[in-house]
Write a protein that holds these residues in place. Structure first.
Motif, PDB file in Angstrom:
ATOM      1  N   ALA A  47       1.616   0.457   0.246  1.00  0.00           N
ATOM      2  CA  ALA A  47       0.422   0.511  -0.600  1.00  0.00           C
ATOM      3  C   ALA A  47       0.729   1.181  -1.934  1.00  0.00           C
ATOM      4  N   PRO A  48       0.058   0.766  -3.000  1.00  0.00           N
ATOM      5  CA  PRO A  48       0.291   1.360  -4.326  1.00  0.00           C
ATOM      6  C   PRO A  48      -0.016   2.850  -4.408  1.00  0.00           C
ATOM      7  N   ASP A  49      -0.824   3.379  -3.465  1.00  0.00           N
ATOM      8  CA  ASP A  49      -1.143   4.805  -3.502  1.00  0.00           C
ATOM      9  C   ASP A  49      -0.344   5.605  -2.466  1.00  0.00           C
ATOM     10  N   SER A  50       0.701   5.023  -1.921  1.00  0.00           N
ATOM     11  CA  SER A  50       1.519   5.701  -0.915  1.00  0.00           C
ATOM     12  C   SER A  50       2.597   6.560  -1.566  1.00  0.00           C
ATOM     13  N   HIS A  51       3.180   7.473  -0.777  1.00  0.00           N
ATOM     14  CA  HIS A  51       4.235   8.334  -1.314  1.00  0.00           C
ATOM     15  C   HIS A  51       5.457   7.520  -1.717  1.00  0.00           C
ATOM     16  N   ARG A  52       5.701   6.422  -1.024  1.00  0.00           N
ATOM     17  CA  ARG A  52       6.869   5.617  -1.379  1.00  0.00           C
ATOM     18  C   ARG A  52       6.645   4.840  -2.679  1.00  0.00           C
ATOM     19  N   ALA A  53       5.404   4.536  -2.994  1.00  0.00           N
ATOM     20  CA  ALA A  53       5.117   3.921  -4.288  1.00  0.00           C
ATOM     21  C   ALA A  53       5.411   4.893  -5.419  1.00  0.00           C
ATOM     22  N   ALA A  54       5.083   6.163  -5.218  1.00  0.00           N
ATOM     23  CA  ALA A  54       5.382   7.178  -6.230  1.00  0.00           C
ATOM     24  C   ALA A  54       6.883   7.335  -6.417  1.00  0.00           C
ATOM     25  N   GLU A  55       7.634   7.292  -5.315  1.00  0.00           N
ATOM     26  CA  GLU A  55       9.092   7.359  -5.409  1.00  0.00           C
ATOM     27  C   GLU A  55       9.642   6.132  -6.123  1.00  0.00           C
ATOM     28  N   PRO A  68       5.804  -0.020 -11.181  1.00  0.00           N
ATOM     29  CA  PRO A  68       5.825  -0.772  -9.928  1.00  0.00           C
ATOM     30  C   PRO A  68       4.796  -1.901  -9.921  1.00  0.00           C
ATOM     31  N   ARG A  69       5.187  -3.004  -9.332  1.00  0.00           N
ATOM     32  CA  ARG A  69       4.293  -4.127  -9.050  1.00  0.00           C
ATOM     33  C   ARG A  69       4.386  -4.349  -7.543  1.00  0.00           C
ATOM     34  N   MET A  70       3.306  -4.118  -6.829  1.00  0.00           N
ATOM     35  CA  MET A  70       3.356  -4.120  -5.375  1.00  0.00           C
ATOM     36  C   MET A  70       2.379  -5.139  -4.800  1.00  0.00           C
ATOM     37  N   LEU A  71       2.880  -5.970  -3.886  1.00  0.00           N
ATOM     38  CA  LEU A  71       2.002  -6.949  -3.242  1.00  0.00           C
ATOM     39  C   LEU A  71       1.079  -6.283  -2.235  1.00  0.00           C
ATOM     40  N   GLY A  72       1.436  -5.099  -1.760  1.00  0.00           N
ATOM     41  CA  GLY A  72       0.510  -4.287  -0.984  1.00  0.00           C
ATOM     42  C   GLY A  72       0.437  -4.553   0.500  1.00  0.00           C
ATOM     43  N   TYR A  73       1.395  -5.287   1.056  1.00  0.00           N
ATOM     44  CA  TYR A  73       1.382  -5.547   2.492  1.00  0.00           C
ATOM     45  C   TYR A  73       2.021  -4.390   3.263  1.00  0.00           C
ATOM     46  N   ALA A  74       1.798  -4.388   4.571  1.00  0.00           N
ATOM     47  CA  ALA A  74       2.384  -3.350   5.415  1.00  0.00           C
ATOM     48  C   ALA A  74       3.808  -3.715   5.817  1.00  0.00           C
ATOM     49  N   ASP A  75       4.652  -2.704   5.898  1.00  0.00           N
ATOM     50  CA  ASP A  75       6.009  -2.829   6.417  1.00  0.00           C
ATOM     51  C   ASP A  75       5.928  -3.293   7.876  1.00  0.00           C
ATOM     52  N   ALA A  76       6.819  -4.203   8.267  1.00  0.00           N
ATOM     53  CA  ALA A  76       6.797  -4.740   9.635  1.00  0.00           C
ATOM     54  C   ALA A  76       6.924  -3.645  10.682  1.00  0.00           C
ATOM     55  N   ARG A  77       7.632  -2.562  10.331  1.00  0.00           N
ATOM     56  CA  ARG A  77       7.896  -1.508  11.311  1.00  0.00           C
ATOM     57  C   ARG A  77       7.103  -0.227  11.045  1.00  0.00           C
ATOM     58  N   VAL A  78       6.296  -0.236   9.966  1.00  0.00           N
ATOM     59  CA  VAL A  78       5.519   0.959   9.617  1.00  0.00           C
ATOM     60  C   VAL A  78       4.104   0.506   9.248  1.00  0.00           C
ATOM     61  N   GLU A  80       1.316   1.939   9.119  1.00  0.00           N
ATOM     62  CA  GLU A  80       0.553   2.864   8.292  1.00  0.00           C
ATOM     63  C   GLU A  80       0.984   2.856   6.832  1.00  0.00           C
ATOM     64  N   SER A  81       1.977   2.036   6.492  1.00  0.00           N
ATOM     65  CA  SER A  81       2.440   1.951   5.108  1.00  0.00           C
ATOM     66  C   SER A  81       1.396   1.330   4.184  1.00  0.00           C
ATOM     67  N   ALA A  82       0.487   0.552   4.733  1.00  0.00           N
ATOM     68  CA  ALA A  82      -0.594  -0.064   3.940  1.00  0.00           C
ATOM     69  C   ALA A  82      -1.820  -0.197   4.840  1.00  0.00           C
ATOM     70  N   PRO A  83      -2.576   0.886   5.010  1.00  0.00           N
ATOM     71  CA  PRO A  83      -3.721   0.878   5.929  1.00  0.00           C
ATOM     72  C   PRO A  83      -4.701  -0.245   5.614  1.00  0.00           C
ATOM     73  N   GLY A  84      -5.096  -0.961   6.667  1.00  0.00           N
ATOM     74  CA  GLY A  84      -6.074  -2.029   6.501  1.00  0.00           C
ATOM     75  C   GLY A  84      -5.491  -3.346   6.036  1.00  0.00           C
ATOM     76  N   GLN A  85      -4.196  -3.377   5.738  1.00  0.00           N
ATOM     77  CA  GLN A  85      -3.560  -4.606   5.276  1.00  0.00           C
ATOM     78  C   GLN A  85      -2.655  -5.175   6.369  1.00  0.00           C
ATOM     79  N   PRO A  86      -2.485  -6.491   6.396  1.00  0.00           N
ATOM     80  CA  PRO A  86      -1.610  -7.075   7.413  1.00  0.00           C
ATOM     81  C   PRO A  86      -0.142  -6.753   7.129  1.00  0.00           C
TER      82      PRO A  86
END
Length: 259
Positions: A47-55, A68-78, A80-86
């Protein structure tokens, strides 16, 4: 990479996770930016507001690759990387392709760089899916009747797949197998651009270190690399390998990546 005889080609890189851009193509991104090219990175997950986006933002500033330009999907193995997104691998294909087409048509790059069909050395499912989505988006971006609301058509000239030849795995391969990861490389003849990025190695390594949460993980590639000597890191990170695919008929002398 960039010759003085021609303007530097603009470059859009598409990778699955924050840190892939620095690990896989950090040298090429820094080289193109230093030569005056516009360089942009699209990241499929987190997610664009995640700690990894800041990094990621810190890493891109180091590489000169914009915001950063982020499509905003969740990592297959994480998840919680994009709450509410597939998860990226589960998202509707048409939706993912259209989102990437919008970036391609806005940036209008000469060259696109992404993962190879194996998804790089480790074959992460998000890497593999990023490869598939990027190939579809590069073709669709140039078609005027496809995704008509995503902007004016634009066809990049070439697509480069970041890869590793059998002969270039060496120490990195043993490090990955040592922590239970797969090593997927290609025959040497499939590599069409072998790029010495040693002049930009310091910037590439600084960008990798910007992904602080990954550096702290022992089994992640940034974590593994941070435990090596500077000489060993130089041997591993100083060369980047690519396979070129034609994306469109040559337009007046196509500009390209060169070794």
């Amino acid at each position: 990479m960039i010759t003085s005889a021609s303007p530097p080609p603009s470059l859009l890189a598409v990778f699955a996770h924050p840190d892939d851009e620095s690990l896989v193509a950090g040298g090429v991104l820094a080289q193109h930016a230093e030569g005056g090219a516009r360089t942009v990175v699209v990241t499929a997950t987190w997610a664009p507001d995640s700690h990894r986006a800041a990094e990621l933002a810190d890493a891109l500033r180091i590489l000169g690759a914009g915001e950063p330009r982020m499509l905003g999907y969740a990592d297959a193995r994480v998840p919680e990387s994009a709450p509410g997104q597939p998860r990226f691998c589960d998202a509707p294909l048409e939706q993912a392709v259209e989102r990437l087409v919008r970036h391609l048509r806005e940036v209008r790059p000469d060259i696109v760089v992404t993962h190879d069909a194996y998804g790089g050395l480790t074959g992460h499912p998000d890497h593999v899916h990023t490869h598939r989505v990027t190939l579809l988006a590069v073709q669709a971006a140039g078609l005027e009747r496809v995704y008509v609301e995503a902007g004016e058509p634009w066809q990049p000239g070439a697509l480069y797949l970041a890869t590793h030849p059998h002969s270039g795995v060496a120490q990195l391969g043993s490090l990955l197998t040592g922590v239970g990861k797969s090593v997927l490389s290609v025959p040497d003849e499939r590599v069409t651009a072998t790029v010495d990025v040693s002049p930009w190695l310091e910037r590439k390594w600084s960008a990798i270190l910007a992904h602080r949460s990954e550096v702290e993980r022992e089994r992640s590639l940034p974590g593994i690399l941070s435990g090596l000597s500077a000489a060993d890191r130089r041997r591993i990170l100083s060369t980047e390998y690519y396979t070129r695919l034609e994306a469109a008929p040559t337009r007046g002398g196509l500009r390209q990546l060169t070794a």
